[in-house]
Design an enzyme around this catalytic site. Structure first.
Site, PDB file in Angstrom:
ATOM      1  N   VAL A  63       0.816  -1.229   0.000  1.00 51.91           N
ATOM      2  CA  VAL A  63       0.000   0.000   0.000  1.00 51.91           C
ATOM      3  C   VAL A  63       0.847   1.275   0.000  1.00 51.91           C
ATOM      4  O   VAL A  63       0.323   2.361  -0.257  1.00 51.91           O
ATOM      5  CB  VAL A  63      -0.998   0.050   1.177  1.00 51.91           C
ATOM      6  CG1 VAL A  63      -2.024  -1.059   1.075  1.00 51.91           C
ATOM      7  CG2 VAL A  63      -0.286   0.045   2.532  1.00 51.91           C
ATOM      8  N   TYR A 154       3.767   6.159  15.187  1.00 51.93           N
ATOM      9  CA  TYR A 154       2.493   5.436  15.014  1.00 51.93           C
ATOM     10  C   TYR A 154       1.315   6.348  15.367  1.00 51.93           C
ATOM     11  O   TYR A 154       0.332   6.422  14.631  1.00 51.93           O
ATOM     12  CB  TYR A 154       2.517   4.182  15.893  1.00 51.93           C
ATOM     13  CG  TYR A 154       1.337   3.254  15.726  1.00 51.93           C
ATOM     14  CD1 TYR A 154       1.263   2.368  14.657  1.00 51.93           C
ATOM     15  CD2 TYR A 154       0.303   3.249  16.655  1.00 51.93           C
ATOM     16  CE1 TYR A 154       0.189   1.505  14.520  1.00 51.93           C
ATOM     17  CE2 TYR A 154      -0.779   2.388  16.528  1.00 51.93           C
ATOM     18  CZ  TYR A 154      -0.825   1.513  15.456  1.00 51.93           C
ATOM     19  OH  TYR A 154      -1.898   0.659  15.321  1.00 51.93           O
ATOM     20  N   LYS A 158      -1.736   7.543  12.973  1.00 53.24           N
ATOM     21  CA  LYS A 158      -3.143   7.217  13.266  1.00 53.24           C
ATOM     22  C   LYS A 158      -3.963   8.480  13.525  1.00 53.24           C
ATOM     23  O   LYS A 158      -5.133   8.548  13.146  1.00 53.24           O
ATOM     24  CB  LYS A 158      -3.218   6.248  14.450  1.00 53.24           C
ATOM     25  CG  LYS A 158      -2.600   4.871  14.158  1.00 53.24           C
ATOM     26  CD  LYS A 158      -3.245   4.185  12.956  1.00 53.24           C
ATOM     27  CE  LYS A 158      -2.738   2.759  12.768  1.00 53.24           C
ATOM     28  NZ  LYS A 158      -3.334   2.088  11.597  1.00 53.24           N
TER      29      LYS A 158
HETATM   30  N1  LIG Z   1      -3.445  -5.195  16.926  1.00 56.50           N
HETATM   31  C1  LIG Z   1      -3.674  -4.056  17.567  1.00 56.50           C
HETATM   32  O1  LIG Z   1      -3.536  -3.969  18.795  1.00 56.50           O
HETATM   33  C2  LIG Z   1      -4.149  -2.830  16.819  1.00 56.50           C
HETATM   34  C3  LIG Z   1      -4.673  -1.770  17.568  1.00 56.50           C
HETATM   35  C4  LIG Z   1      -5.117  -0.631  16.893  1.00 56.50           C
HETATM   36  C5  LIG Z   1      -5.040  -0.553  15.509  1.00 56.50           C
HETATM   37  N2  LIG Z   1      -4.510  -1.609  14.832  1.00 56.50           N
HETATM   38  C6  LIG Z   1      -4.445  -1.466  13.376  1.00 56.50           C
HETATM   39  O2  LIG Z   1      -5.148  -2.524  12.773  1.00 56.50           O
HETATM   40  C7  LIG Z   1      -4.635  -2.752  11.463  1.00 56.50           C
HETATM   41  C8  LIG Z   1      -4.387  -4.233  11.289  1.00 56.50           C
HETATM   42  O3  LIG Z   1      -3.422  -4.639  12.231  1.00 56.50           O
HETATM   43  P1  LIG Z   1      -3.366  -6.103  12.874  1.00 56.50           P
HETATM   44  O4  LIG Z   1      -3.402  -5.925  14.329  1.00 56.50           O
HETATM   45  O5  LIG Z   1      -4.338  -6.999  12.209  1.00 56.50           O
HETATM   46  O6  LIG Z   1      -1.856  -6.454  12.533  1.00 56.50           O
HETATM   47  P2  LIG Z   1      -1.224  -7.625  11.649  1.00 56.50           P
HETATM   48  O7  LIG Z   1       0.233  -7.396  11.718  1.00 56.50           O
HETATM   49  O8  LIG Z   1      -1.780  -8.926  12.089  1.00 56.50           O
HETATM   50  O9  LIG Z   1      -1.794  -7.305  10.203  1.00 56.50           O
HETATM   51  C9  LIG Z   1      -1.360  -6.201   9.465  1.00 56.50           C
HETATM   52  C10 LIG Z   1      -1.602  -6.495   8.016  1.00 56.50           C
HETATM   53  O10 LIG Z   1      -1.127  -5.410   7.227  1.00 56.50           O
HETATM   54  C11 LIG Z   1      -0.267  -5.945   6.223  1.00 56.50           C
HETATM   55  N3  LIG Z   1       0.688  -4.943   5.786  1.00 56.50           N
HETATM   56  C12 LIG Z   1       1.667  -4.348   6.488  1.00 56.50           C
HETATM   57  N4  LIG Z   1       2.350  -3.499   5.714  1.00 56.50           N
HETATM   58  C13 LIG Z   1       1.785  -3.551   4.481  1.00 56.50           C
HETATM   59  C14 LIG Z   1       2.033  -2.905   3.249  1.00 56.50           C
HETATM   60  N5  LIG Z   1       3.029  -2.020   3.101  1.00 56.50           N
HETATM   61  N6  LIG Z   1       1.241  -3.205   2.196  1.00 56.50           N
HETATM   62  C15 LIG Z   1       0.245  -4.097   2.322  1.00 56.50           C
HETATM   63  N7  LIG Z   1      -0.042  -4.749   3.447  1.00 56.50           N
HETATM   64  C16 LIG Z   1       0.731  -4.476   4.527  1.00 56.50           C
HETATM   65  C17 LIG Z   1       0.379  -7.152   6.876  1.00 56.50           C
HETATM   66  O11 LIG Z   1       0.961  -8.025   5.947  1.00 56.50           O
HETATM   67  C18 LIG Z   1      -0.841  -7.756   7.574  1.00 56.50           C
HETATM   68  O12 LIG Z   1      -1.645  -8.479   6.672  1.00 56.50           O
HETATM   69  C19 LIG Z   1      -3.367  -1.904  11.354  1.00 56.50           C
HETATM   70  O13 LIG Z   1      -3.652  -0.713  10.650  1.00 56.50           O
HETATM   71  C20 LIG Z   1      -3.046  -1.589  12.806  1.00 56.50           C
HETATM   72  O14 LIG Z   1      -2.307  -0.403  12.954  1.00 56.50           O
HETATM   73  C21 LIG Z   1      -4.076  -2.755  15.441  1.00 56.50           C
END
Ligand SMILES: NC(=O)c1ccc[n+]([C@@H]2O[C@H](COP(=O)([O-])OP(=O)(O)OC[C@H]3O[C@@H](n4cnc5c(N)ncnc54)[C@H](O)[C@@H]3O)[C@@H](O)[C@H]2O)c1
Length: 247
Positions: A63, A154, A158
């Protein structure tokens, strides 16, 4: 089925929240475009959706790369004829104090967590304007709303997603495109894998509900924002955080 006939892109659909959402959207009748960098895992998620009786494809996408995102939208339209829903979920986490963060690390995080979300909207919106409708859900975080030590890059990304969502929502509201963000608390996904059990227990204690969230709990909120059930909701930042930010 709440997304029958809809075409939905989910970035970062290969793991965690994105994977859960892809499977849920498939069960709810959407044609799902799983976008991510890991082809093997992406094809596995597609096969799971097909096993559930759904329809899906994987499109290899970073992305942070404009050409990749443009290609993602083109392949979606070529394959399924339109685009109704975008869940701009892909993201990476990083810790670090500002004075110890290199410019390179700062730029790398922002290129995915903020610029990546911008690029997805940039190319999805023209496709949605062709239909005169669409729903975009950006993945932000509680850290777009409140501070926490050592997550400045981060939190900056966000926070940017939170306010970009509001501005975009009011820009496109009269063109039938709703734009919202989901703001998770800490969710038990591979993103937290680097934390030891003490750190995880500490995070659990920060949520009044007393535990981390599950990816399906975010997927359910995203489904609401994606579906016509949220037809009067735009510009919202939906906190799904076990009470974290209510304290
Ligand atoms: N897990 C948490 O505690 C949490 C809390 C708040 C927000 N989030 C947000 O939720 C979203 C998903 O996170 P998650 O917890 O499922 O983490 P995760 O690491 O399990 O999944 C992240 C996904 O994004 C993909 N990704 C990363 N960089 C990429 C790139 N350059 N191009 C395409 N794909 C890419 C990864 O391969 C993976 O599929 C993220 O935006 C994260 O910031 C997560």
């Amino acid at each position: 089925m709440r997304l029958n006939g809809k075409v939905a892109i989910i970035t970062g659909g290969t793991f965690g929240i994105g994977e859960s959402t892809a499977l849920l959207f498939g069960r709810e009748g959407a044609k799902v475009v799983v976008a991510g960098r890991n082809m093997e895992k992406g094809e596995y998620v597609v096969s799971q959706i097909k096993e559930q009786g759904g329809d899906a494809i994987f499109v290899k996408t970073d992305v942070a790369k404009e050409d990749d995102v443009q290609n993602l939208i083109s392949v979606t339209e070529d394959t399924f004829g339109k685009l109704d829903i975008l869940f701009a979920n892909a993201g990476v986490g990083a810790m670090g104090d500002i004075h110890e963060t290199s410019l390179e690390d700062w730029n790398t995080l922002l290129s995915v967590d903020l610029t990546g979300v911008f690029l997805c909207s940039k190319f999805a919106i023209p496709a949605m304007m062709k239909n005169g409708s669409g729903s975009i859900i950006n993945c932000a975080s509680i850290l777009g709303h409140v501070g926490q030590p050592s997550v400045s890059a981060y939190a900056a990304a966000k926070g940017g997603v939170v306010n970009m969502t509001r501005s975009a929502a009011v820009t496109y509201a009269n063109r039938g495109i709703r734009i919202n963000a989901v703001c998770p608390g800490y969710i038990d996904t591979p993103m937290l894998d680097q934390l030891d059990s003490d750190a995880k227990r500490h995070l659990e204690s920060l949520h009044p509900i007393g535990r981390l969230g599950r990816p399906e709990e975010i997927a359910n909120a995203v489904l609401f924002l994606a579906s016509d059930e949220s037809s009067f909701v735009t510009g919202a930042n939906l906190l799904v955080d076990g009470g974290y930010t209510a304290q």
